[in-house]
Design a protein around this motif. Sequence first.
Motif, PDB file in Angstrom:
ATOM      1  N   ALA A  77       0.829  -1.207   0.000  1.00 27.99           N
ATOM      2  CA  ALA A  77       0.000   0.000   0.000  1.00 27.99           C
ATOM      3  C   ALA A  77       0.863   1.256   0.000  1.00 27.99           C
ATOM      4  CB  ALA A  77      -0.917   0.008   1.222  1.00 27.99           C
ATOM      5  N   ASP A  78       0.307   2.304  -0.565  1.00 28.09           N
ATOM      6  CA  ASP A  78       0.887   3.650  -0.464  1.00 28.09           C
ATOM      7  C   ASP A  78      -0.210   4.534   0.096  1.00 28.09           C
ATOM      8  OD1 ASP A  78       1.887   6.187  -0.696  1.00 28.09           O
ATOM      9  OD2 ASP A  78       2.531   6.006  -2.781  1.00 28.09           O
ATOM     10  N   ILE A  79      -0.137   4.839   1.388  1.00 24.16           N
ATOM     11  CA  ILE A  79      -1.229   5.603   1.991  1.00 24.16           C
ATOM     12  C   ILE A  79      -1.187   7.069   1.578  1.00 24.16           C
ATOM     13  CG2 ILE A  79      -1.444   4.041   3.951  1.00 24.16           C
ATOM     14  CD1 ILE A  79      -0.011   6.103   5.660  1.00 24.16           C
ATOM     15  N   SER A  80      -0.085   7.495   0.969  1.00 23.13           N
ATOM     16  CA  SER A  80      -0.036   8.884   0.500  1.00 23.13           C
ATOM     17  C   SER A  80      -0.840   9.076  -0.783  1.00 23.13           C
ATOM     18  CB  SER A  80       1.417   9.318   0.273  1.00 23.13           C
ATOM     19  OG  SER A  80       1.958   8.724  -0.894  1.00 23.13           O
ATOM     20  N   THR A  81      -1.135   7.962  -1.488  1.00 20.38           N
ATOM     21  CA  THR A  81      -1.922   8.050  -2.715  1.00 20.38           C
ATOM     22  C   THR A  81      -3.197   7.217  -2.655  1.00 20.38           C
ATOM     23  OG1 THR A  81      -0.746   6.199  -3.751  1.00 20.38           O
ATOM     24  CG2 THR A  81       0.178   8.393  -4.081  1.00 20.38           C
ATOM     25  N   GLY A  82      -3.346   6.404  -1.610  1.00 24.85           N
ATOM     26  CA  GLY A  82      -4.554   5.593  -1.472  1.00 24.85           C
ATOM     27  C   GLY A  82      -4.509   4.281  -2.220  1.00 24.85           C
ATOM     28  N   GLU A  83      -3.337   3.868  -2.700  1.00 27.97           N
ATOM     29  CA  GLU A  83      -3.225   2.609  -3.447  1.00 27.97           C
ATOM     30  C   GLU A  83      -3.039   1.436  -2.504  1.00 27.97           C
ATOM     31  OE1 GLU A  83      -0.300   2.651  -6.692  1.00 27.97           O
ATOM     32  OE2 GLU A  83      -0.182   4.814  -6.389  1.00 27.97           O
ATOM     33  N   ILE A  84      -3.663   0.303  -2.827  1.00 30.78           N
ATOM     34  CA  ILE A  84      -3.370  -0.950  -2.142  1.00 30.78           C
ATOM     35  C   ILE A  84      -3.489  -2.090  -3.136  1.00 30.78           C
ATOM     36  CG2 ILE A  84      -5.745  -1.142  -1.276  1.00 30.78           C
ATOM     37  CD1 ILE A  84      -4.470  -2.562   1.212  1.00 30.78           C
ATOM     38  N   HIS A  85      -2.431  -2.880  -3.234  1.00 27.59           N
ATOM     39  CA  HIS A  85      -2.357  -4.003  -4.168  1.00 27.59           C
ATOM     40  C   HIS A  85      -2.166  -5.277  -3.351  1.00 27.59           C
ATOM     41  CE1 HIS A  85      -1.464  -0.895  -7.247  1.00 27.59           C
ATOM     42  NE2 HIS A  85      -0.715  -0.378  -6.296  1.00 27.59           N
ATOM     43  N   ALA A  86      -2.714  -6.382  -3.842  1.00 22.87           N
ATOM     44  CA  ALA A  86      -2.585  -7.641  -3.109  1.00 22.87           C
ATOM     45  C   ALA A  86      -2.520  -8.817  -4.067  1.00 22.87           C
ATOM     46  CB  ALA A  86      -3.751  -7.817  -2.143  1.00 22.87           C
ATOM     47  N   ALA A  87      -1.834  -9.879  -3.625  1.00 25.64           N
ATOM     48  CA  ALA A  87      -1.706 -11.089  -4.441  1.00 25.64           C
ATOM     49  C   ALA A  87      -1.448 -12.274  -3.525  1.00 25.64           C
ATOM     50  CB  ALA A  87      -0.569 -10.948  -5.454  1.00 25.64           C
ATOM     51  N   GLN A  88      -1.745 -13.465  -4.042  1.00 27.08           N
ATOM     52  CA  GLN A  88      -1.374 -14.712  -3.387  1.00 27.08           C
ATOM     53  C   GLN A  88      -0.771 -15.622  -4.437  1.00 27.08           C
ATOM     54  OE1 GLN A  88      -4.141 -16.503  -0.580  1.00 27.08           O
ATOM     55  NE2 GLN A  88      -3.605 -18.570  -1.289  1.00 27.08           N
ATOM     56  N   ASP A 143      -8.920   5.223   6.237  1.00 27.36           N
ATOM     57  CA  ASP A 143     -10.058   5.295   5.312  1.00 27.36           C
ATOM     58  C   ASP A 143      -9.632   5.740   3.920  1.00 27.36           C
ATOM     59  OD1 ASP A 143     -11.674   4.546   7.352  1.00 27.36           O
ATOM     60  OD2 ASP A 143     -12.397   6.540   7.825  1.00 27.36           O
ATOM     61  N   ARG A 144      -8.417   6.274   3.809  1.00 31.84           N
ATOM     62  CA  ARG A 144      -7.922   6.733   2.508  1.00 31.84           C
ATOM     63  C   ARG A 144      -7.815   5.582   1.521  1.00 31.84           C
ATOM     64  NH1 ARG A 144      -7.076   8.213  -1.737  1.00 31.84           N
ATOM     65  NH2 ARG A 144      -5.577   9.725  -2.549  1.00 31.84           N
ATOM     66  N   LEU A 183      -2.825  15.460  -2.246  1.00 32.20           N
ATOM     67  CA  LEU A 183      -3.623  16.514  -1.624  1.00 32.20           C
ATOM     68  C   LEU A 183      -4.856  15.907  -0.957  1.00 32.20           C
ATOM     69  CD1 LEU A 183      -3.435  19.331  -4.330  1.00 32.20           C
ATOM     70  CD2 LEU A 183      -2.520  19.458  -2.008  1.00 32.20           C
ATOM     71  N   MET A 184      -5.460  14.930  -1.630  1.00 25.13           N
ATOM     72  CA  MET A 184      -6.631  14.268  -1.060  1.00 25.13           C
ATOM     73  C   MET A 184      -6.266  13.530   0.218  1.00 25.13           C
ATOM     74  SD  MET A 184      -9.806  14.095  -1.644  1.00 25.13           S
ATOM     75  CE  MET A 184     -11.099  13.272  -0.737  1.00 25.13           C
ATOM     76  N   THR A 185      -5.095  12.939   0.257  1.00 18.36           N
ATOM     77  CA  THR A 185      -4.648  12.250   1.465  1.00 18.36           C
ATOM     78  C   THR A 185      -4.538  13.226   2.634  1.00 18.36           C
ATOM     79  OG1 THR A 185      -3.455  10.576   0.198  1.00 18.36           O
ATOM     80  CG2 THR A 185      -2.764  10.911   2.478  1.00 18.36           C
ATOM     81  N   LYS A 186      -3.984  14.398   2.392  1.00 23.91           N
ATOM     82  CA  LYS A 186      -3.875  15.386   3.464  1.00 23.91           C
ATOM     83  C   LYS A 186      -5.250  15.836   3.939  1.00 23.91           C
ATOM     84  CE  LYS A 186      -0.399  18.333   3.209  1.00 23.91           C
ATOM     85  NZ  LYS A 186       0.512  19.397   2.730  1.00 23.91           N
ATOM     86  N   ILE A 187      -6.189  15.936   3.008  1.00 21.78           N
ATOM     87  CA  ILE A 187      -7.550  16.327   3.383  1.00 21.78           C
ATOM     88  C   ILE A 187      -8.193  15.245   4.248  1.00 21.78           C
ATOM     89  CG2 ILE A 187      -9.866  16.744   2.469  1.00 21.78           C
ATOM     90  CD1 ILE A 187      -8.483  18.111   0.046  1.00 21.78           C
ATOM     91  N   VAL A 188      -8.041  13.976   3.857  1.00 23.30           N
ATOM     92  CA  VAL A 188      -8.625  12.868   4.617  1.00 23.30           C
ATOM     93  C   VAL A 188      -7.975  12.750   5.987  1.00 23.30           C
ATOM     94  CG1 VAL A 188      -8.892  10.365   4.697  1.00 23.30           C
ATOM     95  CG2 VAL A 188      -9.336  11.589   2.575  1.00 23.30           C
ATOM     96  N   GLN A 203     -10.643   9.622  -6.360  1.00 22.29           N
ATOM     97  CA  GLN A 203      -9.574   8.654  -6.601  1.00 22.29           C
ATOM     98  C   GLN A 203      -9.645   8.105  -8.016  1.00 22.29           C
ATOM     99  OE1 GLN A 203      -7.257   8.150  -4.471  1.00 22.29           O
ATOM    100  NE2 GLN A 203      -6.254   6.215  -4.916  1.00 22.29           N
ATOM    101  N   ARG A 204     -10.842   7.771  -8.464  1.00 19.95           N
ATOM    102  CA  ARG A 204     -10.997   7.236  -9.808  1.00 19.95           C
ATOM    103  C   ARG A 204     -10.612   8.278 -10.854  1.00 19.95           C
ATOM    104  NH1 ARG A 204     -16.846   5.348 -11.926  1.00 19.95           N
ATOM    105  NH2 ARG A 204     -17.157   7.593 -11.727  1.00 19.95           N
ATOM    106  N   THR A 205     -10.982   9.513 -10.625  1.00 24.07           N
ATOM    107  CA  THR A 205     -10.643  10.591 -11.561  1.00 24.07           C
ATOM    108  C   THR A 205      -9.138  10.824 -11.605  1.00 24.07           C
ATOM    109  OG1 THR A 205     -12.783  11.660 -11.219  1.00 24.07           O
ATOM    110  CG2 THR A 205     -10.996  13.036 -12.075  1.00 24.07           C
ATOM    111  N   ALA A 206      -8.500  10.800 -10.439  1.00 19.79           N
ATOM    112  CA  ALA A 206      -7.043  10.992 -10.397  1.00 19.79           C
ATOM    113  C   ALA A 206      -6.343   9.885 -11.161  1.00 19.79           C
ATOM    114  CB  ALA A 206      -6.557  11.026  -8.949  1.00 19.79           C
TER     115      ALA A 206
END
Length: 869
Positions: free
Chosen positions: A142-153, A255-256, A357-362, A549-552
């Motif tokens: 995850a990158d909480i500064s951009t809201g990304e989270i990736h996962a795999a098994q 919540d980001r 910027l959205m992360t700072k707002i959240v 997030q989707r727009t970004a």
Amino acid sequence: MAKLSPMMEQYFRIKEQHKDHILFYRLGDFYEMFYDDAILASKELELTLTGRDCGQEERAPMCGVPYHSCEGYIARLIKKGYKVAICEQMEDPRLAKGVVKREVIRVVTPGTLVETSMLDEGQNNFIASICPEGEQYGLAVADISTGEIHAAQFTDPDDSTLKNELSRFAPNEIVFHPAFLDKKEMAEFIRNRLSCCAECLREEQYDFSEAQRRVLEQFGKSDLSELSLDQRPLAVQAIGGLLDYLTETQMNGVDRLVSLDLYSESQFMALDLTARRNLELTETMRTGEKKGTLLWVLDRTRTAMGKRLIRQYVEQPLLSPAVIGRRLDAVDELYQDTMLRDTVRERLGGIYDMERLMTKIVFGNCTPRDVRTFGAAIAALPALRSCLEGTKSRFLREIYQEMDELTDIADRIGRAIVDDPPITLKDGFVIRDGYSAELDEVRSLVTGSREYLAGIESRERERTGIKNLRIGYNKVFGYYIEVTKSNLELVPADYIRKQTLSTGERYITEELKDLEGRILTASEKMLTMESELFRELREFISGHLFRIQRTAGAVARLDVFASFAESAMQNGYVRPMVDLSGVIRIEDGRHPVVEQLLDGGQFVANSLYLDRGENTVAIITGPNMAGKSTYMRQCALIVLMAQIGCFVPARSASIGIVDGIYTRVGASDDLATGQSTFMVEMNEVADILKNATRDSLLILDEIGRGTSTYDGMSIARAVIEYIADKKKLGAKTLFATHYHELTVLEDSIVGIRNFNIACRKRGEEIIFLRKIVPGGADESYGIEVSKLAGIPDEIIRRAFEILGALESGNPVNERRSRQPRKPAAEDQLTLAAYEKSPVERELEKIDVDSLSPREALTRLYELKAFLRK
């Protein structure tokens, strides 16, 4: 022991919960550190160490930093590997009864940074979570500064897939299940190769039931099947453990993370850490800089989101020809339509980093200027989106549909925040006039108190008939009405006397007293109201997180496609054909980086043809510095560029999907693990042969040169034979070597072809033509290359003498130093002189060609020892 002061008692209670963190303890306008934290911080941050009375005989060691400029100090500590706990005052000290209430609001770690001043805008700041079970792994990144989270098994018996995935994301912090402690080799890889912070979490943090609850709650789902996680329990545990850790350290803001990218490692080309470094995808091997890398050539993005995404694209080439084709379609449309491309790039330039910027707002740590900047960014979206209306390629149409214009949010921000807001809320006047009638009334008292008082004064003069009546103010009585002695009989009954003067009297009225209270509290009330309105605005924006997030993401993708198109236009790239044919055909390919670094020179283009039949392995011979490594790297980079959906530097290119690029280039000792050059080389070759498939591309440079000539040649030949054997591997391979004896393999093994770098020799001079031609090299030109490198002429001449003797089969005569000739009598030889010396006898026993350089040096020392006897 003397009793601690109440404040220090509070400090120790909080510090007990954060023993492994440096505690930044808020005191007024400073974050203070005490005792061991203070001693450590004063050393690491070069701060003055002072002391503070804490109720004991000895003063507590203390040092501190201003709260408004703490980020730079925190960043320095994080870079040194420390974690910092931020302990904040949770109530107004003026209203507190007793010790001000304080709590740790966040623990700052390398993988949880969100402050833009501490981050590279063009690079993600990932934190990874690993949950192993036998040969299977669950991985969450995850990158909480951009809201990304990736996962795999995935199943990974030799840990190679996990190493590749960690190399791809390059996390700055890793947390893991205690079972991972058994993976000793992986621990060494993380410590020595990734050089990132790692921490073992508690086993219960990865408990499946709790992890499942956290994951479903985080993403607002009722069942794991809605996230396609029902058959991936280890991925669920990895995500759950990561969410738990983030909740513990960040307290809020998790919540980001609103959308989950569940991927398969089979989606992307296998690129291990060695290949990434040898190909210099994002940083150079020598300096670690971006300039001189593939990313440097391709990155013409205009937004921070695009910069991060293009790095991800370069790091993870695709394996699906269909998806690659859709990317190429989007790039092609922008490439062909110059006006569209230029307009898109121009309008992208006005869009700031919406994700961070959205992360700072959240998180609630944004400033008024941050929100205003965010508003300006989304206000530019309608014009950008309109450019894509009527586009034909699938991905551009998808971007058009996913890009929300967010006009409602932009409108609210525009109505709420002034055009040029102050840096902090405490400065006031953040909210625009007309946004809140109640705030306007309060603010009017602050800005218009003189007008209010002048109005009252004028009205009272008219009501009383006292022409020289005036309203004044002092700190003792506040606001008052002053009347001279000659007019005291005109004073109304509702005036209340406050002070007698020699010249008259001072009075107050209920109206004036009420106004005074409102004026004196108006500033504080205005700040409170603005703070509340600002909080409401933040919550309103946060409520539209998914849309934003989707727009970004759509903006970032458009930026990358436009960057690829611009690079193609500026550098003369062509669209490649990508398929599953298993054939790599490149006509007049060029190295994308080297051609950009040439100072006025022209790059010599070269072609390549590899398939699964007659042209599987290309053995490339030729002198050093002639361009063998450049040619092999350029071929690998062209393949990689095609598979990220980018145009390529060639006259034409057809690329059969490559599932992995493996490299063995260069050699060096691994001092960290005590491995020699040869051992490092053999380890890398072993990993390549273990993980490569027939659809892989192998770049092998000088295999076997780390040992003696015969041993090295034998290993190199055995490796080539294994690779060329279709039943064993059959991978497409570029193999550079100085062992000319290996060129005979072309005649005996199907699939091997010889090539060399063309050179022209004039006497002792050599000219590199940089052209790949069929056939093996007839000479090594090592001495000529040495001359180009600046070896003294005397050594060069002697080297040619020795070479001539060796080639003719004659013994190499010793070059004697010039000494005065001895008398003739002393030149007379005796019978004893014909007896061979011990050194000569030892020399006759030595097989020079079988010695490694180290063995040769050892024998030389032994021979010198004979001379001393």
